[in-house]
Design a protein around this motif. Structure first.
Motif, PDB file in Angstrom:
ATOM      1  N   UNK A  68       0.789  -1.216   0.000  1.00  0.00           N
ATOM      2  CA  UNK A  68       0.000   0.000   0.000  1.00  0.00           C
ATOM      3  C   UNK A  68       0.824   1.269   0.000  1.00  0.00           C
ATOM      4  N   UNK A  69       2.146   1.158  -0.103  1.00  0.00           N
ATOM      5  CA  UNK A  69       3.001   2.346  -0.072  1.00  0.00           C
ATOM      6  C   UNK A  69       3.399   2.689  -1.499  1.00  0.00           C
ATOM      7  N   UNK A  70       3.165   3.936  -1.882  1.00  0.00           N
ATOM      8  CA  UNK A  70       3.466   4.369  -3.241  1.00  0.00           C
ATOM      9  C   UNK A  70       4.428   5.552  -3.212  1.00  0.00           C
ATOM     10  N   UNK A  71       5.337   5.584  -4.168  1.00  0.00           N
ATOM     11  CA  UNK A  71       6.342   6.649  -4.228  1.00  0.00           C
ATOM     12  C   UNK A  71       5.971   7.644  -5.315  1.00  0.00           C
ATOM     13  N   UNK A  72       5.779   8.898  -4.918  1.00  0.00           N
ATOM     14  CA  UNK A  72       5.538   9.969  -5.886  1.00  0.00           C
ATOM     15  C   UNK A  72       6.840  10.573  -6.376  1.00  0.00           C
ATOM     16  N   UNK A  73       7.939  10.246  -5.700  1.00  0.00           N
ATOM     17  CA  UNK A  73       9.230  10.794  -6.096  1.00  0.00           C
ATOM     18  C   UNK A  73      10.357   9.833  -5.792  1.00  0.00           C
ATOM     19  N   UNK A  74      11.477  10.043  -6.447  1.00  0.00           N
ATOM     20  CA  UNK A  74      12.645   9.178  -6.254  1.00  0.00           C
ATOM     21  C   UNK A  74      13.902   9.949  -6.619  1.00  0.00           C
ATOM     22  N   UNK A  75      14.929   9.812  -5.796  1.00  0.00           N
ATOM     23  CA  UNK A  75      16.235  10.408  -6.077  1.00  0.00           C
ATOM     24  C   UNK A  75      17.245   9.296  -6.322  1.00  0.00           C
ATOM     25  N   UNK A  76      17.934   9.366  -7.440  1.00  0.00           N
ATOM     26  CA  UNK A  76      18.934   8.366  -7.818  1.00  0.00           C
ATOM     27  C   UNK A  76      20.256   9.070  -8.065  1.00  0.00           C
ATOM     28  N   UNK A  77      21.326   8.566  -7.466  1.00  0.00           N
ATOM     29  CA  UNK A  77      22.640   9.185  -7.668  1.00  0.00           C
ATOM     30  C   UNK A  77      23.615   8.250  -8.366  1.00  0.00           C
ATOM     31  N   UNK A  78      23.527   6.954  -8.096  1.00  0.00           N
ATOM     32  CA  UNK A  78      24.439   6.015  -8.731  1.00  0.00           C
ATOM     33  C   UNK A  78      25.874   6.214  -8.323  1.00  0.00           C
ATOM     34  N   UNK A  79      26.248   5.890  -7.053  1.00  0.00           N
ATOM     35  CA  UNK A  79      27.642   6.028  -6.626  1.00  0.00           C
ATOM     36  C   UNK A  79      28.581   5.289  -7.576  1.00  0.00           C
ATOM     37  N   UNK A 108      38.642   7.018  -9.007  1.00  0.00           N
ATOM     38  CA  UNK A 108      37.478   7.889  -9.164  1.00  0.00           C
ATOM     39  C   UNK A 108      36.479   7.593  -8.054  1.00  0.00           C
ATOM     40  N   UNK A 109      36.009   8.670  -7.425  1.00  0.00           N
ATOM     41  CA  UNK A 109      35.023   8.547  -6.355  1.00  0.00           C
ATOM     42  C   UNK A 109      33.995   9.649  -6.533  1.00  0.00           C
ATOM     43  N   UNK A 110      32.780   9.268  -6.864  1.00  0.00           N
ATOM     44  CA  UNK A 110      31.750  10.272  -7.093  1.00  0.00           C
ATOM     45  C   UNK A 110      30.442   9.632  -7.485  1.00  0.00           C
ATOM     46  N   UNK A 111      29.672  10.346  -8.301  1.00  0.00           N
ATOM     47  CA  UNK A 111      28.365   9.855  -8.746  1.00  0.00           C
ATOM     48  C   UNK A 111      28.275   9.946 -10.260  1.00  0.00           C
ATOM     49  N   UNK A 112      27.377   9.171 -10.816  1.00  0.00           N
ATOM     50  CA  UNK A 112      27.111   9.252 -12.243  1.00  0.00           C
ATOM     51  C   UNK A 112      25.603   9.331 -12.452  1.00  0.00           C
ATOM     52  N   UNK A 113      25.181  10.228 -13.301  1.00  0.00           N
ATOM     53  CA  UNK A 113      23.789  10.403 -13.690  1.00  0.00           C
ATOM     54  C   UNK A 113      22.832  10.592 -12.504  1.00  0.00           C
ATOM     55  N   UNK A 114      23.069  11.608 -11.661  1.00  0.00           N
ATOM     56  CA  UNK A 114      22.106  11.875 -10.592  1.00  0.00           C
ATOM     57  C   UNK A 114      20.778  12.351 -11.185  1.00  0.00           C
ATOM     58  N   UNK A 115      19.670  11.784 -10.720  1.00  0.00           N
ATOM     59  CA  UNK A 115      18.359  12.117 -11.251  1.00  0.00           C
ATOM     60  C   UNK A 115      17.335  12.276 -10.133  1.00  0.00           C
ATOM     61  N   UNK A 116      16.358  13.106 -10.390  1.00  0.00           N
ATOM     62  CA  UNK A 116      15.197  13.241  -9.512  1.00  0.00           C
ATOM     63  C   UNK A 116      13.958  12.953 -10.353  1.00  0.00           C
ATOM     64  N   UNK A 117      13.159  11.999  -9.888  1.00  0.00           N
ATOM     65  CA  UNK A 117      11.905  11.665 -10.550  1.00  0.00           C
ATOM     66  C   UNK A 117      10.750  12.164  -9.690  1.00  0.00           C
ATOM     67  N   UNK A 118       9.810  12.868 -10.302  1.00  0.00           N
ATOM     68  CA  UNK A 118       8.583  13.285  -9.622  1.00  0.00           C
ATOM     69  C   UNK A 118       7.412  12.870 -10.505  1.00  0.00           C
ATOM     70  N   UNK A 119       6.416  12.267  -9.894  1.00  0.00           N
ATOM     71  CA  UNK A 119       5.302  11.697 -10.648  1.00  0.00           C
ATOM     72  C   UNK A 119       4.558  12.737 -11.477  1.00  0.00           C
ATOM     73  N   UNK A 120       4.256  12.350 -12.708  1.00  0.00           N
ATOM     74  CA  UNK A 120       3.462  13.230 -13.571  1.00  0.00           C
ATOM     75  C   UNK A 120       1.994  13.210 -13.169  1.00  0.00           C
ATOM     76  N   UNK A 121       1.638  12.306 -12.230  1.00  0.00           N
ATOM     77  CA  UNK A 121       0.264  12.274 -11.738  1.00  0.00           C
ATOM     78  C   UNK A 121      -0.041  13.440 -10.797  1.00  0.00           C
ATOM     79  N   UNK A 122       1.013  14.098 -10.313  1.00  0.00           N
ATOM     80  CA  UNK A 122       0.820  15.208  -9.386  1.00  0.00           C
ATOM     81  C   UNK A 122       0.601  16.518 -10.130  1.00  0.00           C
ATOM     82  N   UNK A 123      -0.285  17.328  -9.595  1.00  0.00           N
ATOM     83  CA  UNK A 123      -0.501  18.671 -10.112  1.00  0.00           C
ATOM     84  C   UNK A 123       0.711  19.522  -9.722  1.00  0.00           C
TER      85      UNK A 123
END
Length: 238
Positions: A68-79, A108-123
């Motif tokens: 019953x838990x749904x995610x409207x957003x997600x942060x991905x960094x990819x260490x 090399x120490x860092x992140x690749x392709x950091x992204x933020x996803x926010x649902x298009x279902x939200x106004x």
């Protein structure tokens, strides 16, 4: 007398053979090795915001297992953590021992392709949208701050590892590649404790944001906002 001379000659020759055999066995490769060049690279990457996925699609990406838990957003960094031995030299001590010496290493120490996803279902004009995007931006901020905190610690550990792990010994020049792989194993073993600490600290800091108490506070914030807005709208209609 002649028999004594041959016996003495045999002993001397045998001693020379023993000395030749033991030279490479007991001489260290470390004193032969100059300090290798070390390149330490880092990057946070270019942060991208994506508003094209539905809540269901984001939930699937987040691998949430709570019923019953749904995610409207997600942060991905990819260490991204990588270590390369770019160059090494080979120096033969004798027929039975060869030194493999690191000449240039890169980390090399860092992140690749950091992204933020926010649902298009939200106004996009809603409180929920604002809270979700802010929540995911804080996640990325945590990623960046923890990275910056550990950069000097890992850099120092890398420099110390290169000073301590200078060379390895193999039987012949033909085994140089095996020696290079052994060097890589040594470096990884030296760096793994500090990298594990980084992963643990990052996980702990992210959990301070992702917990039911904070989720409840965010929902309550929007509930109060919507309630106050409805009240103002009602008052305006009177």
């Amino acid at each position: 007398m002649k028999r004594f001379f041959y016996l003495l000659l045999f002993v001397l020759l045998d001693a020379n053979r023993a000395a030749a055999w033991s030279y490479g066995e007991f001489v260290s490769c470390h004193s032969l090795n100059p300090m290798p060049a070390v390149t330490f690279k880092t990057s946070y990457g270019q942060l991208v915001h994506d508003f094209n996925l539905t809540t269901s699609e984001i939930t699937s990406r987040a691998h949430l297992k709570e019923k019953g838990f749904f995610a409207d957003g997600l942060a991905v960094a990819g260490p991204r953590i990588s270590f390369r031995l770019l160059r090494y030299t080979v120096r033969q001590l004798d027929d039975n021992a060869t030194c493999v010496l690191p000449a240039e290493v890169e980390f090399f120490f860092g992140y690749s392709q950091p992204e933020i996803f926010v649902s298009k279902d939200l106004d996009k004009d809603s409180c929920r949208f604002s809270v979700v995007i802010r929540h995911e931006q804080v996640h990325q901020r945590i990623n960046k701050l923890v990275l910056e905190y550990f950069l000097p610690l890992i850099s120092n550990e890398l420099q110390q590892a290169v000073r301590d792990v200078k060379a390895v010994k193999v039987a012949s020049p033909e085994q140089a590649q095996e020696g290079a792989m052994q060097l890589m194993k040594y470096y990884h073993a030296r760096l793994e404790p500090i990298l594990n600490m980084y992963r643990q600290v990052l996980d702990n800091e992210q959990k301070k944001l992702d917990n039911m108490t904070n989720y409840g506070n965010e929902w309550e914030l929007c509930r109060k906002y919507e309630s106050e807005r409805r009240q103002k709208d009602a008052e305006a209609d009177e």
